[in-house]
Design a protein around this motif. Structure first.
Motif, PDB file in Angstrom:
ATOM      1  N   ARG A   1      16.467  10.464   6.848  1.00  0.00           N
ATOM      2  CA  ARG A   1      17.076  11.034   5.650  1.00  0.00           C
ATOM      3  C   ARG A   1      17.355  12.528   5.788  1.00  0.00           C
ATOM      4  O   ARG A   1      17.985  13.126   4.920  1.00  0.00           O
ATOM      5  CB  ARG A   1      16.153  10.824   4.453  1.00  0.00           C
ATOM      6  CG  ARG A   1      15.816   9.365   4.181  1.00  0.00           C
ATOM      7  CD  ARG A   1      14.675   9.230   3.187  1.00  0.00           C
ATOM      8  NE  ARG A   1      14.312   7.842   2.997  1.00  0.00           N
ATOM      9  CZ  ARG A   1      14.870   7.043   2.096  1.00  0.00           C
ATOM     10  NH1 ARG A   1      15.822   7.512   1.313  1.00  0.00           N
ATOM     11  NH2 ARG A   1      14.490   5.797   1.976  1.00  0.00           N
ATOM     12  N   GLY A   2      16.846  13.135   6.861  1.00  0.00           N
ATOM     13  CA  GLY A   2      17.003  14.568   7.032  1.00  0.00           C
ATOM     14  C   GLY A   2      15.810  15.361   6.543  1.00  0.00           C
ATOM     15  O   GLY A   2      15.832  16.598   6.569  1.00  0.00           O
ATOM     16  N   HIS A   3      14.745  14.670   6.118  1.00  0.00           N
ATOM     17  CA  HIS A   3      13.526  15.340   5.662  1.00  0.00           C
ATOM     18  C   HIS A   3      12.443  15.221   6.723  1.00  0.00           C
ATOM     19  O   HIS A   3      12.484  14.341   7.579  1.00  0.00           O
ATOM     20  CB  HIS A   3      13.031  14.718   4.346  1.00  0.00           C
ATOM     21  CG  HIS A   3      14.066  14.720   3.260  1.00  0.00           C
ATOM     22  ND1 HIS A   3      14.672  15.851   2.814  1.00  0.00           N
ATOM     23  CD2 HIS A   3      14.601  13.698   2.537  1.00  0.00           C
ATOM     24  CE1 HIS A   3      15.537  15.549   1.855  1.00  0.00           C
ATOM     25  NE2 HIS A   3      15.513  14.236   1.671  1.00  0.00           N
ATOM     26  N   SER A   4      11.463  16.070   6.646  1.00  0.00           N
ATOM     27  CA  SER A   4      10.358  16.038   7.599  1.00  0.00           C
ATOM     28  C   SER A   4       9.504  14.792   7.384  1.00  0.00           C
ATOM     29  O   SER A   4       9.152  14.445   6.249  1.00  0.00           O
ATOM     30  CB  SER A   4       9.485  17.293   7.431  1.00  0.00           C
ATOM     31  OG  SER A   4       8.364  17.247   8.294  1.00  0.00           O
ATOM     32  N   ALA A   5       9.223  14.079   8.459  1.00  0.00           N
ATOM     33  CA  ALA A   5       8.368  12.890   8.404  1.00  0.00           C
ATOM     34  C   ALA A   5       7.871  12.605   9.807  1.00  0.00           C
ATOM     35  O   ALA A   5       8.449  13.053  10.801  1.00  0.00           O
ATOM     36  CB  ALA A   5       9.130  11.685   7.860  1.00  0.00           C
ATOM     37  N   ALA A   6       6.798  11.821   9.897  1.00  0.00           N
ATOM     38  CA  ALA A   6       6.186  11.504  11.192  1.00  0.00           C
ATOM     39  C   ALA A   6       6.893  10.351  11.886  1.00  0.00           C
ATOM     40  O   ALA A   6       6.586  10.050  13.039  1.00  0.00           O
ATOM     41  CB  ALA A   6       4.707  11.169  11.005  1.00  0.00           C
TER      42      ALA A   6
ATOM     43  N   GLU B   1       0.820  -1.215   0.000  1.00  0.00           N
ATOM     44  CA  GLU B   1       0.000   0.000   0.000  1.00  0.00           C
ATOM     45  C   GLU B   1       0.848   1.256   0.000  1.00  0.00           C
ATOM     46  O   GLU B   1       0.520   2.238  -0.653  1.00  0.00           O
ATOM     47  CB  GLU B   1      -0.905   0.031   1.232  1.00  0.00           C
ATOM     48  CG  GLU B   1      -2.121  -0.809   1.159  1.00  0.00           C
ATOM     49  CD  GLU B   1      -3.083  -0.503   2.290  1.00  0.00           C
ATOM     50  OE1 GLU B   1      -4.231  -0.961   2.204  1.00  0.00           O
ATOM     51  OE2 GLU B   1      -2.699   0.186   3.255  1.00  0.00           O
ATOM     52  N   ARG B   2       1.941   1.225   0.774  1.00  0.00           N
ATOM     53  CA  ARG B   2       2.737   2.441   0.902  1.00  0.00           C
ATOM     54  C   ARG B   2       4.152   2.084   1.359  1.00  0.00           C
ATOM     55  O   ARG B   2       4.380   1.078   2.023  1.00  0.00           O
ATOM     56  CB  ARG B   2       2.094   3.404   1.892  1.00  0.00           C
ATOM     57  CG  ARG B   2       2.020   2.886   3.310  1.00  0.00           C
ATOM     58  CD  ARG B   2       1.188   3.779   4.257  1.00  0.00           C
ATOM     59  NE  ARG B   2       1.239   5.165   3.926  1.00  0.00           N
ATOM     60  CZ  ARG B   2       0.139   5.874   3.566  1.00  0.00           C
ATOM     61  NH1 ARG B   2      -1.037   5.312   3.533  1.00  0.00           N
ATOM     62  NH2 ARG B   2       0.248   7.148   3.276  1.00  0.00           N
ATOM     63  N   LEU B   3       5.080   2.913   0.951  1.00  0.00           N
ATOM     64  CA  LEU B   3       6.437   2.884   1.475  1.00  0.00           C
ATOM     65  C   LEU B   3       6.824   4.338   1.668  1.00  0.00           C
ATOM     66  O   LEU B   3       7.242   5.022   0.738  1.00  0.00           O
ATOM     67  CB  LEU B   3       7.398   2.166   0.525  1.00  0.00           C
ATOM     68  CG  LEU B   3       8.869   2.120   0.947  1.00  0.00           C
ATOM     69  CD1 LEU B   3       9.026   1.529   2.344  1.00  0.00           C
ATOM     70  CD2 LEU B   3       9.702   1.323  -0.050  1.00  0.00           C
ATOM     71  N   ASP B   4       6.660   4.821   2.889  1.00  0.00           N
ATOM     72  CA  ASP B   4       6.824   6.237   3.191  1.00  0.00           C
ATOM     73  C   ASP B   4       8.210   6.512   3.755  1.00  0.00           C
ATOM     74  O   ASP B   4       8.629   5.846   4.713  1.00  0.00           O
ATOM     75  CB  ASP B   4       5.775   6.686   4.210  1.00  0.00           C
ATOM     76  CG  ASP B   4       4.354   6.592   3.675  1.00  0.00           C
ATOM     77  OD1 ASP B   4       4.201   6.497   2.446  1.00  0.00           O
ATOM     78  OD2 ASP B   4       3.413   6.629   4.478  1.00  0.00           O
TER      79      ASP B   4
END
Length: 277
Positions: free
Chosen positions: A257-262, A249-252
């Motif tokens: 990586r240094g990026h914004s994520a939950a 369904e997803r690979l978030d």
């Protein structure tokens, strides 16, 4: 198809919307963090995972519900349950009559603490040790990681979590775990897996500096202990989840990586096709 394109298509086209943070869920997550009566291991016995035991457990409870669509009545299997970091918050969410939880881990100390502390108060929470060989966590284990077969019948679970497990497995063992997850999931069940999923093209922007492990799909960040932080080609992960019989369904991407994520690690959710029970 490149791994980068596959990941982009998975995250943008196939993934359903993430559920909202309801007031009830927000309250429950706060309750998990602040309730001093919930089981909590001694700090010196927490042998895996950085960060605050309660806070991380509460965070993942939110991910399980919002992203993995975990329902209170479902049957949960926690592969690599450690010392109960995911189990403790789930005691407050799963229905005590209909829901259930089974956790396995190769480290005896964690299993004993969970079985002696959590199970007496929550009898539908069960823990067992599986003597899987691992160079870091169980170097004398009798069961090779590429021969793992969990002792449950087909379609025994509705939700399987592998939280910070793929990040300690070589590729050939990860494939075995994916096939076991597909076997154990009932139709409509979900695999919730965290990983360091690399695109195989650039590793310069990540906080962890991964290097490829030989010519294969595996990566490592710590040369003296490659399985302390193991990465995997994103395309390999997607391909073998599909070959195992799961629909991704997803690979978030995660914020490692240094990026914004939950979430810190990358997050895969894959579904066993068929009508949910």
């Amino acid at each position: 198809m490149t791994a980068t394109l596959a990941l982009r298509q998975t995250t943008s086209e196939a993934a359903p919307a993430i559920g909202s943070m309801t007031p009830e869920l927000a309250w429950l997550m706060a309750h998990v963090q602040t309730n001093r009566f919930l089981p909590h291991p001694p700090p010196d016995s927490i042998f895996v995972g950085d960060g605050d035991y309660r806070a991380i457990g509460a965070e993942f409870l939110g991910h399980f519900v919002r992203i993995g669509r975990l329902q209170p009545h479902e049957r949960v299997f926690d592969i690599g349950c450690g010392i109960g970091r995911m189990a403790v918050p789930l005691t407050q969410y799963l229905d005590p009559e209909r829901g259930s939880y089974d956790g396995v881990d190769p480290v005896m100390d964690g299993i004993l603490w969970c079985a002696q502390t959590i199970s007496p108060a929550y009898p539908r929470f069960r823990f067992q040790r599986l003597d899987i060989a691992h160079p870091l966590y169980n170097p004398q284990g009798s069961l090779p990681g590429n021969e793992v077969r969990f002792g449950f019948a087909n379609q025994s679970f509705d939700f399987i979590t592998m939280t910070s497990v793929a990040t300690h497995l070589p590729p050939e063992e990860l494939v075995v775990y994916l096939h076991e997850a597909a076997r154990l999931l009932a139709p409509g069940g979900r695999l919730f897996l965290t990983a360091f999923a690399l695109d195989g093209q650039s590793t310069g922007q990540e906080r962890l500096k991964f290097r490829r492990w030989g010519e294969g799909p595996g990566w490592y960040a710590i040369e003296e202990a490659p399985l302390a932080a193991a990465g995997i080609d994103a395309g390999f992960l997607l391909e073998h989840a599909t070959q195992a019989g799961l629909a991704v369904e997803r690979l978030d991407p995660g914020h490692w990586r240094g990026h914004s994520a939950a979430h810190y690690q990358d997050l895969l959710v894959a579904v066993k096709p068929g009508a949910q029970r």
